[in-house]
Design an enzyme around this catalytic site. Structure first.
Site, PDB file in Angstrom:
ATOM      1  N   GLY A 107       4.891 -18.835 -11.974  1.00 51.97           N
ATOM      2  CA  GLY A 107       5.391 -19.827 -11.017  1.00 51.97           C
ATOM      3  C   GLY A 107       5.064 -21.252 -11.427  1.00 51.97           C
ATOM      4  O   GLY A 107       4.327 -21.496 -12.377  1.00 51.97           O
ATOM      5  N   GLY A 109       3.069 -23.913 -11.499  1.00 49.96           N
ATOM      6  CA  GLY A 109       1.670 -24.190 -11.177  1.00 49.96           C
ATOM      7  C   GLY A 109       1.362 -25.670 -11.107  1.00 49.96           C
ATOM      8  O   GLY A 109       0.329 -26.086 -10.590  1.00 49.96           O
ATOM      9  N   ARG A 110       2.252 -26.464 -11.680  1.00 53.90           N
ATOM     10  CA  ARG A 110       2.045 -27.911 -11.621  1.00 53.90           C
ATOM     11  C   ARG A 110       3.353 -28.686 -11.606  1.00 53.90           C
ATOM     12  O   ARG A 110       3.357 -29.916 -11.668  1.00 53.90           O
ATOM     13  CB  ARG A 110       1.199 -28.368 -12.784  1.00 53.90           C
ATOM     14  CG  ARG A 110       1.757 -27.969 -14.140  1.00 53.90           C
ATOM     15  CD  ARG A 110       0.971 -28.632 -15.209  1.00 53.90           C
ATOM     16  NE  ARG A 110       1.278 -28.034 -16.505  1.00 53.90           N
ATOM     17  CZ  ARG A 110       0.766 -28.475 -17.633  1.00 53.90           C
ATOM     18  NH1 ARG A 110      -0.057 -29.496 -17.609  1.00 53.90           N
ATOM     19  NH2 ARG A 110       1.069 -27.903 -18.765  1.00 53.90           N
ATOM     20  N   ASP A 142      -5.539 -26.881 -12.600  1.00 51.29           N
ATOM     21  CA  ASP A 142      -5.684 -28.041 -11.710  1.00 51.29           C
ATOM     22  C   ASP A 142      -4.379 -28.681 -11.260  1.00 51.29           C
ATOM     23  O   ASP A 142      -4.387 -29.669 -10.510  1.00 51.29           O
ATOM     24  CB  ASP A 142      -6.566 -29.105 -12.381  1.00 51.29           C
ATOM     25  CG  ASP A 142      -5.975 -29.595 -13.697  1.00 51.29           C
ATOM     26  OD1 ASP A 142      -4.840 -29.166 -14.047  1.00 51.29           O
ATOM     27  OD2 ASP A 142      -6.626 -30.402 -14.375  1.00 51.29           O
ATOM     28  N   GLY A 143      -3.245 -28.175 -11.724  1.00 52.92           N
ATOM     29  CA  GLY A 143      -1.967 -28.748 -11.284  1.00 52.92           C
ATOM     30  C   GLY A 143      -1.619 -30.080 -11.925  1.00 52.92           C
ATOM     31  O   GLY A 143      -0.615 -30.703 -11.582  1.00 52.92           O
ATOM     32  N   ARG A 200      11.111 -34.451 -14.798  1.00 53.88           N
ATOM     33  CA  ARG A 200      12.110 -33.682 -15.540  1.00 53.88           C
ATOM     34  C   ARG A 200      13.366 -33.553 -14.699  1.00 53.88           C
ATOM     35  O   ARG A 200      13.298 -33.462 -13.471  1.00 53.88           O
ATOM     36  CB  ARG A 200      11.590 -32.276 -15.840  1.00 53.88           C
ATOM     37  CG  ARG A 200      10.308 -32.258 -16.597  1.00 53.88           C
ATOM     38  CD  ARG A 200      10.098 -30.916 -17.234  1.00 53.88           C
ATOM     39  NE  ARG A 200       9.826 -29.843 -16.296  1.00 53.88           N
ATOM     40  CZ  ARG A 200       9.352 -28.653 -16.684  1.00 53.88           C
ATOM     41  NH1 ARG A 200       9.139 -28.418 -17.960  1.00 53.88           N
ATOM     42  NH2 ARG A 200       9.117 -27.722 -15.804  1.00 53.88           N
ATOM     43  N   ARG A 207      14.435 -19.655 -14.780  1.00 57.47           N
ATOM     44  CA  ARG A 207      14.083 -19.058 -16.074  1.00 57.47           C
ATOM     45  C   ARG A 207      14.353 -17.553 -16.085  1.00 57.47           C
ATOM     46  O   ARG A 207      14.558 -16.965 -15.021  1.00 57.47           O
ATOM     47  CB  ARG A 207      12.562 -19.232 -16.301  1.00 57.47           C
ATOM     48  CG  ARG A 207      12.116 -20.650 -16.278  1.00 57.47           C
ATOM     49  CD  ARG A 207      10.994 -20.844 -15.242  1.00 57.47           C
ATOM     50  NE  ARG A 207      10.805 -22.276 -15.006  1.00 57.47           N
ATOM     51  CZ  ARG A 207      10.159 -23.062 -15.826  1.00 57.47           C
ATOM     52  NH1 ARG A 207       9.562 -22.539 -16.868  1.00 57.47           N
ATOM     53  NH2 ARG A 207      10.071 -24.359 -15.600  1.00 57.47           N
ATOM     54  N   ASP A 277       8.974 -16.785 -19.326  1.00 59.68           N
ATOM     55  CA  ASP A 277       8.982 -17.813 -18.281  1.00 59.68           C
ATOM     56  C   ASP A 277       9.376 -19.169 -18.861  1.00 59.68           C
ATOM     57  O   ASP A 277       9.586 -20.124 -18.113  1.00 59.68           O
ATOM     58  CB  ASP A 277       7.607 -17.921 -17.602  1.00 59.68           C
ATOM     59  CG  ASP A 277       6.473 -18.073 -18.602  1.00 59.68           C
ATOM     60  OD1 ASP A 277       6.363 -17.217 -19.489  1.00 59.68           O
ATOM     61  OD2 ASP A 277       5.721 -19.054 -18.504  1.00 59.68           O
ATOM     62  N   ASN A 278       9.474 -19.264 -20.182  1.00 62.05           N
ATOM     63  CA  ASN A 278       9.841 -20.533 -20.805  1.00 62.05           C
ATOM     64  C   ASN A 278      11.237 -20.492 -21.409  1.00 62.05           C
ATOM     65  O   ASN A 278      11.572 -21.312 -22.253  1.00 62.05           O
ATOM     66  CB  ASN A 278       8.811 -20.905 -21.871  1.00 62.05           C
ATOM     67  CG  ASN A 278       7.470 -21.287 -21.259  1.00 62.05           C
ATOM     68  OD1 ASN A 278       7.390 -21.638 -20.082  1.00 62.05           O
ATOM     69  ND2 ASN A 278       6.408 -21.217 -22.038  1.00 62.05           N
TER      70      ASN A 278
HETATM   71  P1  AMP Z   1       3.303 -22.785 -19.851  1.00 64.70           P
HETATM   72  O1  AMP Z   1       3.134 -21.691 -20.851  1.00 64.70           O
HETATM   73  O2  AMP Z   1       2.651 -24.071 -20.223  1.00 64.70           O
HETATM   74  O3  AMP Z   1       4.741 -22.994 -19.527  1.00 64.70           O
HETATM   75  O4  AMP Z   1       2.549 -22.361 -18.502  1.00 64.70           O
HETATM   76  C1  AMP Z   1       2.404 -21.048 -18.052  1.00 64.70           C
HETATM   77  C2  AMP Z   1       2.042 -21.034 -16.590  1.00 64.70           C
HETATM   78  O5  AMP Z   1       0.809 -21.735 -16.362  1.00 64.70           O
HETATM   79  C3  AMP Z   1       3.054 -21.671 -15.660  1.00 64.70           C
HETATM   80  O6  AMP Z   1       3.081 -20.902 -14.501  1.00 64.70           O
HETATM   81  C4  AMP Z   1       2.470 -23.039 -15.412  1.00 64.70           C
HETATM   82  O7  AMP Z   1       2.896 -23.597 -14.207  1.00 64.70           O
HETATM   83  C5  AMP Z   1       0.984 -22.742 -15.393  1.00 64.70           C
HETATM   84  N1  AMP Z   1       0.167 -23.914 -15.736  1.00 64.70           N
HETATM   85  C6  AMP Z   1       0.020 -24.479 -16.959  1.00 64.70           C
HETATM   86  N2  AMP Z   1      -0.813 -25.532 -16.885  1.00 64.70           N
HETATM   87  C7  AMP Z   1      -1.200 -25.669 -15.594  1.00 64.70           C
HETATM   88  C8  AMP Z   1      -2.033 -26.577 -14.884  1.00 64.70           C
HETATM   89  N3  AMP Z   1      -2.685 -27.574 -15.488  1.00 64.70           N
HETATM   90  N4  AMP Z   1      -2.165 -26.392 -13.555  1.00 64.70           N
HETATM   91  C9  AMP Z   1      -1.546 -25.388 -12.919  1.00 64.70           C
HETATM   92  N5  AMP Z   1      -0.750 -24.503 -13.523  1.00 64.70           N
HETATM   93  C10 AMP Z   1      -0.566 -24.631 -14.853  1.00 64.70           C
HETATM   94 MG    MG Z   2       6.170 -22.692 -18.646  1.00 63.96          MG
END
Ligand code: AMP
Ligand code: MG
Length: 530
Positions: A107, A109-110, A142-143, A200, A207, A277-278
């Site tokens: 989901g 997360g930030r 930390d979001g 963005r 996704r 998810d990406n």
């Molecule tokens: P990513 O591989 O960077 O696309 O992130 C994978 C997952 O981790 C996604 O659900 C992001 O929203 C979450 N995520 C990455 N960095 C953070 C962050 N600093 N705070 C909260 N969620 C994060």
């Molecule tokens: Mg991602």
């Protein structure tokens, strides 16, 4: 001056189409939890100390019919400190396969989606703040986002668009004035870094993992709602009443993903974290993290230090995309009567990738995809030769464009190629002789086909960028911006908005990677810490 029809962003009309049409929930907004039976959760941004507008995309703003207006107000808005009427802050629920394993709920997360607006061309664009604070999907993080990763996403989104590669866009980069703690190398030595938020913009941020989460939970109702919504609003060419609509749609997703992979290979882009998810359901490059660009031509290159096995290395990407499409197909099974109906989609991936990569690869050497009269072999041989020494991919193809293949020197290589090598003093003799043979064969082929040098160069100039946002250049822009100097970032943005044109005044951004950057943090090696 922006055209008069452009209205200031802070006075624009917003809606939230996705949130209005799909089920969501409004539990405790900043509490990490499993969210069920909802496509999104209410997620108000967490205000920041002192927002400052660091960069703004004029080309995107123009396409959206927007003017920047009052920069202080814009910075406040795009830092999440205030909302406009019609906006509804939400975080999307999705899951994903990370490095081959099902990871459950991930989901936003930030990332916080504020809403969408209609551009003058009738396209609806969703606005999302990346790094705007905790959401129900933040898990233990930390979001927030750091300046380094936000600047990279901003510049690279802009570069990709101008390179002609499908991508989510970035409208603005805002400094938060708040430090963020990051363990950049996951080595137990966290440090404070400046925080930032990227705005963005894309027609949709849905996704592959958005579908996988509902399939994994057996929530067929939500799965179908989301699929029907995406088809109706983002694939209008598919008849929403067609009983085969899911199969047709899946095939189109596969086709777009294949086209994207061909573009990535052409420009030398390595995404770095191709988890499901990406991967965008619209076939866009999405979620810029530890991405990188080929300096040396090396099929096994990955900038992501977290990816020890090279799962997401340069040449692995099409195969991984196909694997991810299989996961998407698995997720869609409950919507189709027979699994076989998704097979043409998987075939479409293979066929499209093959023809599209062939077209683009041949364009890189100025040839057109005729019926195969040896041109595929010519390109494959060249790539094999490039692997024999450390040659800069981007510089090589531009140099190949400018040299006259019919005029080979008596010995050695054409002088135009001189600047392309990382170890020019030790060019292997096998490399030199094979490249000479290749140039002779290339020249013969061009002569046979009657391709004029003008045509050849025009084709090559459109397929081979003069500039890409190399990691070491991004790192220099990050270092300067961290010290409060935005001039390098601004210059870099100007240069990458015209990537197929040689711009001598921006030569420093197009130069091959200097020796100091070979192993430097942020230049050749990046982690997921962002
Ligand atoms: P990513 O591989 O960077 O696309 O992130 C994978 C997952 O981790 C996604 O659900 C992001 O929203 C979450 N995520 C990455 N960095 C953070 C962050 N600093 N705070 C909260 N969620 C994060
Ligand atoms: Mg991602």
């Amino acid at each position: 001056m922006p055209p008069r029809s452009h209205s200031p962003l802070t006075e624009s009309a917003f809606d939230h189409h996705f949130a209005r049409h799909l089920p969501g929930e409004s539990g405790p907004p900043r509490q990490s939890r499993q969210v069920t039976a909802a496509c999104w959760s209410y997620a108000p941004p967490t205000p920041v100390d002192s927002p400052k507008l660091l960069a703004w995309s004029e080309p995107l703003a123009n396409a959206l019919g927007l003017a920047v207006g009052n920069t202080e107000k814009v910075a406040e808005l795009l830092a999440g400190n205030r909302l406009l009427p019609g906006m509804k802050p939400i975080a999307a629920c999705y899951g994903g396969h990370q490095f081959g394993n099902w990871a459950g709920q991930l989901g936003d997360g930030r990332a916080i989606s504020l809403g969408d607006m209609l551009a003058p061309d009738g396209q609806r664009w969703e606005f999302q703040l990346k790094g705007a604070g905790l959401t129900p999907y933040s898990r233990r993080a930390d979001g927030r986002a750091v300046l380094r990763s936000s600047l990279r996403e901003f510049v690279c989104s802009e570069a990709m668009f101008h390179l002609g590669v499908p991508t989510t866009r970035a409208l603005a980069l805002v400094g938060t004035g708040e430090p963020v703690m990051r363990d950049m190398f996951y080595d137990g030595r966290p440090e404070m870094e400046p925080g930032a938020i990227v705005t963005r913009v894309a027609p949709s941020f849905v996704r592959f993992g958005s579908f996988e989460i509902f399939a994994a939970r057996g929530d067929v109702e939500r799965l179908q709602q989301l699929a029907d919504y995406v088809i109706a609003h983002h694939f209008p060419e598919i008849d929403a009443a067609d009983p085969d609509r899911y199969a047709l749609w899946f095939a189109e997703v596969a086709r777009r993903t294949a086209v994207l992979m061909a573009h990535w290979l052409r420009v030398g882009f390595v995404h770095g974290v191709m988890n499901t998810d990406n991967l965008s359901i619209l076939g866009l490059t999405i979620d810029y993290g530890p991405f990188g660009w080929l300096d040396v031509f090396d099929p096994e290159f990955t900038p992501n230090t977290t990816d020890q096995g090279g799962r997401y290395a340069y040449a692995q990407q099409p195969g991984v995309a196909q694997w991810n499409l299989l996961r998407l197909a698995d997720a869609l099974l409950p919507l189709v009567h027979r699994p076989e109906v998704l097979e043409p989609g998987l075939d479409a991936f293979g066929e499209t990738f093959e023809s599209e990569w062939r077209r683009q690869a041949l364009q890189k050497i100025g040839l057109e995809a005729a019926e195969n009269r040896g041109e595929d072999d010519l390109m494959a041989r060249l790539l094999g030769i490039l692997m024999l020494t450390e040659v800069d991919t981007t510089l090589f193809f531009r140099a190949l464009m400018t040299l006259d293949p019919a005029r080979l020197p008596a010995t050695g290589l054409p002088p135009e190629l001189e600047g392309c090598f990382y170890t020019p003093q030790i060019l292997p003799t096998a490399f030199v002789s094979r490249l000479r043979d290749w140039l002779a064969a290339y020249s013969a082929r061009l002569r046979d086909e009657g391709v004029s040098d003008e045509t050849r160069q025009a084709r090559m100039a459109a397929a081979n960028p003069w500039i890409i946002p190399r990691n070491y250049v991004l790192q220099e822009a990050i270092n300067a911006a961290t010290d409060g100097d935005l001039s390098l970032l601004q210059q870099l943005l100007i240069a990458i908005r015209n990537p197929y044109t040689a711009q001598p005044e921006h030569a420093r951004f197009a130069a091959k990677r200097p020796e100091w950057a070979r192993q430097a943090p942020g230049c050749s090696a990046l982690s997921c810490s962002s």
